[in-house]
Each structure stands twice: as C-alpha cells, then as structure tokens.
Design a protein around this motif. Structure first.
Motif, mmCIF file in Angstrom:
data_model
loop_
_atom_site.group_PDB
_atom_site.id
_atom_site.type_symbol
_atom_site.label_atom_id
_atom_site.label_comp_id
_atom_site.label_asym_id
_atom_site.label_seq_id
_atom_site.Cartn_x
_atom_site.Cartn_y
_atom_site.Cartn_z
ATOM 1 N N SER A 274 0.752 -1.176 0.206
ATOM 2 C CA SER A 274 -0.085 -0.026 0.010
ATOM 3 C C SER A 274 0.854 1.237 -0.055
ATOM 4 O O SER A 274 0.385 2.317 -0.452
ATOM 5 C CB SER A 274 -0.989 -0.057 1.357
ATOM 6 O OG SER A 274 -0.324 0.067 2.695
ATOM 7 N N ARG A 275 1.998 1.364 0.468
ATOM 8 C CA ARG A 275 2.806 2.363 0.616
ATOM 9 C C ARG A 275 4.343 2.346 -0.050
ATOM 10 O O ARG A 275 5.095 1.505 0.637
ATOM 11 C CB ARG A 275 3.008 2.904 2.105
ATOM 12 C CG ARG A 275 1.643 3.358 2.715
ATOM 13 C CD ARG A 275 1.927 4.041 3.866
ATOM 14 N NE ARG A 275 0.425 4.327 4.492
ATOM 15 C CZ ARG A 275 0.510 4.808 5.976
ATOM 16 N NH1 ARG A 275 1.439 4.804 6.653
ATOM 17 N NH2 ARG A 275 -0.863 5.090 6.386
ATOM 18 N N PRO A 276 4.250 2.429 -1.321
ATOM 19 C CA PRO A 276 3.322 3.016 -2.179
ATOM 20 C C PRO A 276 2.464 1.890 -2.916
ATOM 21 O O PRO A 276 2.818 0.414 -2.750
ATOM 22 C CB PRO A 276 4.382 3.435 -3.424
ATOM 23 C CG PRO A 276 5.483 2.369 -3.380
ATOM 24 C CD PRO A 276 5.707 2.049 -1.905
ATOM 25 N N GLY A 277 1.239 2.265 -3.406
ATOM 26 C CA GLY A 277 0.393 1.404 -3.775
ATOM 27 C C GLY A 277 0.606 0.273 -4.978
ATOM 28 O O GLY A 277 1.424 0.907 -6.135
ATOM 29 N N LEU A 278 0.549 -0.915 -4.887
ATOM 30 C CA LEU A 278 1.018 -1.645 -5.948
ATOM 31 C C LEU A 278 0.416 -1.457 -7.345
ATOM 32 O O LEU A 278 1.382 -1.379 -8.213
ATOM 33 C CB LEU A 278 0.590 -3.197 -5.476
ATOM 34 C CG LEU A 278 1.113 -4.244 -6.521
ATOM 35 C CD1 LEU A 278 2.568 -4.173 -6.868
ATOM 36 C CD2 LEU A 278 0.697 -5.621 -5.921
ATOM 37 N N LEU A 279 -0.839 -1.319 -7.400
ATOM 38 C CA LEU A 279 -1.501 -1.120 -8.818
ATOM 39 C C LEU A 279 -1.090 0.151 -9.341
ATOM 40 O O LEU A 279 -1.171 0.452 -10.486
ATOM 41 C CB LEU A 279 -3.026 -1.371 -8.569
ATOM 42 C CG LEU A 279 -3.355 -2.940 -8.344
ATOM 43 C CD1 LEU A 279 -4.889 -2.786 -8.250
ATOM 44 C CD2 LEU A 279 -3.183 -3.646 -9.841
ATOM 45 N N GLY A 280 -0.916 1.242 -8.291
ATOM 46 C CA GLY A 280 -0.781 2.675 -8.823
ATOM 47 C C GLY A 280 0.712 2.944 -8.949
ATOM 48 O O GLY A 280 1.081 4.031 -9.273
ATOM 49 N N THR A 281 1.419 2.124 -8.737
ATOM 50 C CA THR A 281 2.994 2.345 -9.032
ATOM 51 C C THR A 281 3.333 1.477 -10.184
ATOM 52 O O THR A 281 3.731 0.167 -10.099
ATOM 53 C CB THR A 281 3.734 1.905 -7.961
ATOM 54 O OG1 THR A 281 3.256 2.653 -6.683
ATOM 55 C CG2 THR A 281 5.269 2.370 -7.906
ATOM 56 N N PRO A 282 3.635 2.020 -11.392
ATOM 57 C CA PRO A 282 3.871 1.463 -12.557
ATOM 58 C C PRO A 282 4.874 0.557 -12.437
ATOM 59 O O PRO A 282 4.969 -0.466 -13.087
ATOM 60 C CB PRO A 282 4.144 2.528 -13.567
ATOM 61 C CG PRO A 282 3.325 3.446 -13.036
ATOM 62 C CD PRO A 282 3.475 3.571 -11.674
ATOM 63 N N SER A 283 6.048 0.780 -11.903
ATOM 64 C CA SER A 283 7.413 0.053 -11.843
ATOM 65 C C SER A 283 6.977 -1.417 -11.049
ATOM 66 O O SER A 283 7.396 -2.446 -11.527
ATOM 67 C CB SER A 283 8.506 0.679 -11.176
ATOM 68 O OG SER A 283 8.283 1.082 -10.079
ATOM 69 N N LEU A 284 6.270 -1.183 -9.870
ATOM 70 C CA LEU A 284 5.837 -2.351 -9.111
ATOM 71 C C LEU A 284 4.795 -3.212 -9.906
ATOM 72 O O LEU A 284 5.000 -4.510 -9.806
ATOM 73 C CB LEU A 284 5.385 -1.932 -7.703
ATOM 74 C CG LEU A 284 6.589 -1.282 -6.920
ATOM 75 C CD1 LEU A 284 6.050 -0.777 -5.689
ATOM 76 C CD2 LEU A 284 7.756 -2.482 -6.483
ATOM 77 N N ARG A 285 3.857 -2.377 -10.241
ATOM 78 C CA ARG A 285 2.621 -3.174 -11.177
ATOM 79 C C ARG A 285 3.362 -3.891 -12.176
ATOM 80 O O ARG A 285 2.939 -5.185 -12.412
ATOM 81 C CB ARG A 285 1.690 -2.301 -11.653
ATOM 82 C CG ARG A 285 0.390 -2.769 -12.288
ATOM 83 C CD ARG A 285 -0.438 -1.666 -12.669
ATOM 84 N NE ARG A 285 0.170 -1.241 -13.718
ATOM 85 C CZ ARG A 285 0.447 0.217 -14.111
ATOM 86 N NH1 ARG A 285 -0.329 1.138 -13.226
ATOM 87 N NH2 ARG A 285 0.865 0.709 -14.895
ATOM 88 N N ASP A 286 3.889 -3.215 -12.959
ATOM 89 C CA ASP A 286 4.454 -3.805 -14.422
ATOM 90 C C ASP A 286 5.422 -5.244 -14.096
ATOM 91 O O ASP A 286 5.455 -6.234 -14.624
ATOM 92 C CB ASP A 286 5.217 -3.225 -15.130
ATOM 93 C CG ASP A 286 4.450 -1.825 -15.604
ATOM 94 O OD1 ASP A 286 2.984 -2.130 -15.520
ATOM 95 O OD2 ASP A 286 4.867 -1.030 -16.374
ATOM 96 N N THR A 287 6.152 -4.943 -12.842
ATOM 97 C CA THR A 287 7.226 -6.215 -12.273
ATOM 98 C C THR A 287 6.190 -7.308 -12.119
ATOM 99 O O THR A 287 6.493 -8.528 -12.360
ATOM 100 C CB THR A 287 7.827 -5.684 -11.439
ATOM 101 O OG1 THR A 287 8.788 -4.519 -11.847
ATOM 102 C CG2 THR A 287 8.820 -6.696 -10.930
#
Length: 247
Positions: free
Chosen positions: A157-170
């Motif tokens: 949540s901090r940073p949000g998974l879906l709202g953080t492109p680098s984390l979401r794409d990974t």
C-alpha cells in the motif's frame, strides 16, 4: 523446474555469507544481493521463488517475501550448497523451508482448515501441504523477490502496488511468466487485496480464468490486524467458491 538461472549469479555471494547462526538484515540487505533500487524501494534476490512445482493442484500467491522468508531461504540455500547440490535442488530446498515461514504459515493453515480445504484435497490438515503433501502445493509471490521500503517489508500500500507502474508491471510480468509454466493451471488463492488486484487484472486480460481463483482471502500476516474480521465476513462466500470449484 527453475524459472530462472539467477542463482548461478549469486552463488559466490551466498557462499560468502556467515556459515553459522541466524543471518541478519545487515548481512543480507547488501549491494551484492540487491537487484534494483528506486529511492526507498529496494528489491533483493532470494532463491526460493525461482523454483516451481509445475504439477501442483494448488497455487497460493503472496505479495512479496518478507525478511523472515528471505533469511530462511538463504540459510537453507547455503546449507544445500554445502551439500554440493545443484541450482534446482538448492532453490527447491530453499522454497520448502521458506514458503510463508513463521507465524504467517500457521495463520494461513488455520484459515485454510476452517474453510475445509483439506477435505477437497484428500489430506488431513493444511499443514501437510508444507510437509508430507508438498507436491500438491506451489507457492510464490506476485513480486517474486523480496521488496523493502526503507528497509521494512513492503505491504502493498505504501506505495500502492497497482498505482505504482514499476511495481505493477514487475508483478504482472513475473506472475504471468510463472502461470505460463503450468500445463494445467491449478486452483489459485491470492493472499490479500493487493495480490488479488494483480490477479483480477490478469483475469480481465484473459491470462487466467477467474473461476480458478478463491477471491476474498485476507492476507494472513500478523501485521494485518483486520484479518479475523475480514475472514469472518467472507468465509461463507469462500466456502461456496471451494464447493463450486472442487465439485
């Protein structure tokens, strides 16, 4: 089977870790084991999620390995290397030791037992999935390797998974690759809202069948203080989903 050959890159660093005692954050969160860094967000290698039980009937997906799982994976890998085992065997030993290790595993097993999952799998208790019935189970995380924020376990949540492109794409790329190795996709249990969000995105994209997922399962971590309330609220619907799938 192995998803990657990453272990070979880190063998020397793992062999150089202290040989005795419990490994510490200072010994593991080091540049030699770090995969990437973006501000306070760091990703480190850990060997256990490189191994896939591709014939499993059940796939439990977490968010990212926490430090406890990372430590246990390294300790098991180091011991396996000392025995002269190859990369695949080392990663498998690490997975068997580290998967949802600690109180997380106990909480998870208790919740699965309460849903009646063992009966559908033909086993006595969910605990057997991490022991004598290990071949039935595959475990991993949407973020395959340990992610830390300011050196603390990442909670999605901090940073949000879906709202953080680098984390979401990974996460999307990692779990999509993992799903692709199964000849027959097992039943999937995503742990927590952040993980569920990634799998729902994949279901919308046609990567997986939403009917093969148990939606609504709270993250069983002790850090999730609302898990008991969340579980009670969703228990009936989850039991219905299990009956529907396994019947």
């Amino acid at each position: 089977m192995l998803l990657s050959s990453a272990l070979s890159t880190f063998r020397r660093a793992i062999r150089s870790l202290p040989a005795d005692g419990r490994l510490t954050r200072e010994e593991l969160l080091i540049p030699e084991l770090r995969l990437s860094a973006d501000g306070l967000v760091e990703t480190f290698y850990a060997p256990h999620n490189d191994y896939v039980h591709s014939s499993a009937s059940l796939f439990i997906v977490g968010l990212t390995p926490g430090f406890t799982q990372m430590r246990i994976a390294y300790e098991a890998a180091r011991h396996a290397m000392d025995q002269g085992l190859g990369d695949e065997a080392v990663c498998r030993k690490a997975k068997e030791a580290a998967s949802f290790a600690g109180s997380l595993r106990a909480n998870l097993n208790s919740m699965l037992d309460e849903l009646g999952l063992p009966e559908y799998l033909g086993i006595r208790t969910s605990e057997a999935l991490f022991g004598t019935e290990r071949e039935l189970l595959h475990t991993s995380s949407v973020l395959r390797y340990p992610v830390f924020v300011n050196r603390a376990n990442y909670n999605g949540s901090r940073p949000g998974l879906l709202g953080t492109p680098s984390l979401r794409d990974t996460a999307v790329a990692s779990i999509t690759e993992e799903l692709s190795v199964f000849p027959d996709l097992p039943f999937i249990i995503p742990l927590g809202i952040a993980v569920e969000g990634i799998l729902r995105l994949l279901a919308e994209q046609g990567v997986l069948d939403a009917r093969k997922c148990l939606w609504g399962f709270p993250h069983p971590s002790g850090a999730n203080g609302h898990r008991h309330i969340q579980f009670a609220a969703r228990k009936a619907e989850m039991k219905k989903s299990l009956r529907r799938y396994f019947s």
